[in-house]
Design a protein around this motif. Structure first.
Motif, PDB file in Angstrom:
ATOM      1  N   LEU A  93       0.829  -1.214   0.000  1.00 48.54           N
ATOM      2  CA  LEU A  93       0.000   0.000   0.000  1.00 48.54           C
ATOM      3  C   LEU A  93       0.861   1.261   0.000  1.00 48.54           C
ATOM      4  O   LEU A  93       0.555   2.235  -0.688  1.00 48.54           O
ATOM      5  CB  LEU A  93      -0.939  -0.012   1.205  1.00 48.54           C
ATOM      6  N   ARG A  94       1.952   1.241   0.760  1.00 44.23           N
ATOM      7  CA  ARG A  94       2.843   2.406   0.759  1.00 44.23           C
ATOM      8  C   ARG A  94       3.425   2.637  -0.625  1.00 44.23           C
ATOM      9  O   ARG A  94       3.508   3.775  -1.103  1.00 44.23           O
ATOM     10  CB  ARG A  94       3.972   2.200   1.781  1.00 44.23           C
ATOM     11  N   LEU A  95       3.859   1.571  -1.268  1.00 45.86           N
ATOM     12  CA  LEU A  95       4.453   1.702  -2.598  1.00 45.86           C
ATOM     13  C   LEU A  95       3.423   2.152  -3.635  1.00 45.86           C
ATOM     14  O   LEU A  95       3.771   2.811  -4.622  1.00 45.86           O
ATOM     15  CB  LEU A  95       5.085   0.376  -3.022  1.00 45.86           C
ATOM     16  N   CYS A  96       2.164   1.808  -3.424  1.00 45.26           N
ATOM     17  CA  CYS A  96       1.092   2.250  -4.324  1.00 45.26           C
ATOM     18  C   CYS A  96       0.654   3.680  -4.034  1.00 45.26           C
ATOM     19  O   CYS A  96      -0.165   4.249  -4.769  1.00 45.26           O
ATOM     20  CB  CYS A  96      -0.124   1.319  -4.200  1.00 45.26           C
ATOM     21  N   GLY A  97       1.170   4.253  -2.952  1.00 44.87           N
ATOM     22  CA  GLY A  97       0.786   5.607  -2.591  1.00 44.87           C
ATOM     23  C   GLY A  97      -0.552   5.684  -1.891  1.00 44.87           C
ATOM     24  O   GLY A  97      -1.204   6.740  -1.900  1.00 44.87           O
ATOM     25  N   VAL A  98      -0.954   4.584  -1.260  1.00 44.76           N
ATOM     26  CA  VAL A  98      -2.258   4.521  -0.593  1.00 44.76           C
ATOM     27  C   VAL A  98      -2.070   4.618   0.918  1.00 44.76           C
ATOM     28  O   VAL A  98      -1.339   3.812   1.512  1.00 44.76           O
ATOM     29  CB  VAL A  98      -2.991   3.209  -0.935  1.00 44.76           C
ATOM     30  N   ARG A  99      -2.726   5.574   1.519  1.00 44.51           N
ATOM     31  CA  ARG A  99      -2.694   5.722   2.973  1.00 44.51           C
ATOM     32  C   ARG A  99      -3.963   5.138   3.563  1.00 44.51           C
ATOM     33  O   ARG A  99      -5.071   5.433   3.076  1.00 44.51           O
ATOM     34  CB  ARG A  99      -2.579   7.206   3.336  1.00 44.51           C
ATOM     35  N   VAL A 100      -3.823   4.305   4.579  1.00 45.72           N
ATOM     36  CA  VAL A 100      -4.978   3.688   5.235  1.00 45.72           C
ATOM     37  C   VAL A 100      -5.264   4.434   6.535  1.00 45.72           C
ATOM     38  O   VAL A 100      -4.374   4.614   7.372  1.00 45.72           O
ATOM     39  CB  VAL A 100      -4.730   2.201   5.530  1.00 45.72           C
ATOM     40  N   ARG A 101      -6.500   4.862   6.657  1.00 40.92           N
ATOM     41  CA  ARG A 101      -6.916   5.571   7.867  1.00 40.92           C
ATOM     42  C   ARG A 101      -8.003   4.753   8.553  1.00 40.92           C
ATOM     43  O   ARG A 101      -9.099   4.580   8.008  1.00 40.92           O
ATOM     44  CB  ARG A 101      -7.440   6.955   7.512  1.00 40.92           C
ATOM     45  N   CYS A 102      -7.694   4.233   9.726  1.00 44.34           N
ATOM     46  CA  CYS A 102      -8.656   3.413  10.478  1.00 44.34           C
ATOM     47  C   CYS A 102      -9.491   4.291  11.399  1.00 44.34           C
ATOM     48  O   CYS A 102      -8.967   5.190  12.072  1.00 44.34           O
ATOM     49  CB  CYS A 102      -7.931   2.358  11.305  1.00 44.34           C
ATOM     50  N   MET A 103     -10.783   4.005  11.420  1.00 48.56           N
ATOM     51  CA  MET A 103     -11.711   4.708  12.296  1.00 48.56           C
ATOM     52  C   MET A 103     -12.516   3.644  13.034  1.00 48.56           C
ATOM     53  O   MET A 103     -12.861   2.599  12.465  1.00 48.56           O
ATOM     54  CB  MET A 103     -12.617   5.619  11.477  1.00 48.56           C
ATOM     55  N   GLY A 104     -12.816   3.898  14.296  1.00 52.41           N
ATOM     56  CA  GLY A 104     -13.510   2.890  15.079  1.00 52.41           C
ATOM     57  C   GLY A 104     -12.524   1.920  15.708  1.00 52.41           C
ATOM     58  O   GLY A 104     -11.308   2.137  15.693  1.00 52.41           O
ATOM     59  N   GLU A 105     -13.040   0.821  16.237  1.00 48.38           N
ATOM     60  CA  GLU A 105     -12.219  -0.157  16.951  1.00 48.38           C
ATOM     61  C   GLU A 105     -12.287  -1.529  16.257  1.00 48.38           C
ATOM     62  O   GLU A 105     -13.251  -2.279  16.436  1.00 48.38           O
ATOM     63  CB  GLU A 105     -12.705  -0.295  18.395  1.00 48.38           C
ATOM     64  N   PRO A 106     -11.279  -1.871  15.443  1.00 49.13           N
ATOM     65  CA  PRO A 106     -11.283  -3.191  14.814  1.00 49.13           C
ATOM     66  C   PRO A 106     -11.067  -4.295  15.836  1.00 49.13           C
ATOM     67  O   PRO A 106     -10.299  -4.131  16.792  1.00 49.13           O
ATOM     68  CB  PRO A 106     -10.112  -3.115  13.830  1.00 49.13           C
TER      69      PRO A 106
END
Length: 258
Positions: free
Chosen positions: A61-74
């Motif tokens: 994901l980093r290499l694809c330029g995608v940032r993951v933003r988690c919301m809530g409690e997994p």
């Protein structure tokens, strides 16, 4: 007019540079993943494999330029069914970056160039929808994962969308969670570019994988919001249909910002 043309040309040049630059590193990362699968996985424990898959997914994901933003409690411990809307081939790796998960996916994905190998390596449980006992067989595999305290991921729409809404859910595979007494956690995925909805990033319709990669790798400011909604206890539902409806309603409301 000339200014607008020049601006469009600059944007295209930047997109082309990013696409080519990222493609080199993403290709190398994919080759590394395949090498790990062939040479390293046989030497690792089950827990070790899952750690590798999680780390590799975050790197992709980093290499694809995608940032993951988690919301809530997994839910990060114990057996759980993660149910999510389906937007892109990236979805599997987005959720794997949070917790390594065994996904249920249609068998057609196994035949996708390169991506099919990667999702299989990530522990995907493939279901052949043309087989008469497909749902029953997939349910058996899911229960095996639950017995080991794993997370299982499900995209019950059965196809991808542009992310603006959520299609009705197929309820069949929810039965495995009901029978195993496992809680279900709805997860809403929202693809954004510079903070705004980005339907062009969806892998949907007749679009080819190469075309989708062009939009993804050539873009700046791409992020995916993972909205982890409150888990649904099995005791709170009477049947798989009710569980599917509750999960669908929760995810749809989150995707639409309601």
């Amino acid at each position: 007019m000339m200014g607008a043309i020049a601006h469009a040309a600059r944007r295209m040049s930047v997109a082309l540079f990013l696409f080519l630059f990222r493609s080199v590193f993403v290709s190398a990362w994919i080759l590394l993943g395949l090498a790990i699968e062939l040479l390293v996985f046989p030497l690792l424990s089950r827990a070790g494999r899952r750690r590798v898959v999680g780390g590799w997914s975050r790197g992709l994901l980093r290499l694809c330029g995608v940032r993951v933003r988690c919301m809530g409690e997994p839910v990060k411990r114990g057996a759980v069914l993660w149910v999510a809307n389906h937007v892109s081939w990236v979805d599997i790796f987005v959720l794997n970056s949070v917790r390594t998960t065994s996904f249920v996916a249609k068998s057609d994905i196994r035949r996708w160039p390169v991506i099919g190998l990667l999702v299989a390596w990530a522990g995907t449980l493939f279901i052949d929808r043309h087989h008469r006992h497909a749902v029953r067989d997939a349910g058996r595999q899911m229960r095996g994962c639950f017995d080991q305290g794993d997370a299982v991921g499900l995209f019950p729409e059965g196809t991808t969308t542009d992310g603006s809404d959520v299609r009705p859910f197929h309820a069949g595979l929810f039965d495995a969670a009901v029978r195993a007494g496992v809680r279900t956690q709805p997860v809403a995925l929202r693809f954004l570019k510079r903070g705004r909805p980005a339907p062009e990033l969806a892998f949907v319709g007749e679009q080819t994988l190469v075309a989708n990669l062009w939009f993804l790798l050539g873009a700046r400011g791409v992020s995916v919001e993972c909205i982890y909604l409150p888990p649904i206890p099995v005791a709170a539902v009477q049947a798989r249909g009710e569980l599917a409806q509750r999960a669908h309603a929760a995810i749809r409301a989150a995707v639409r910002g309601e």
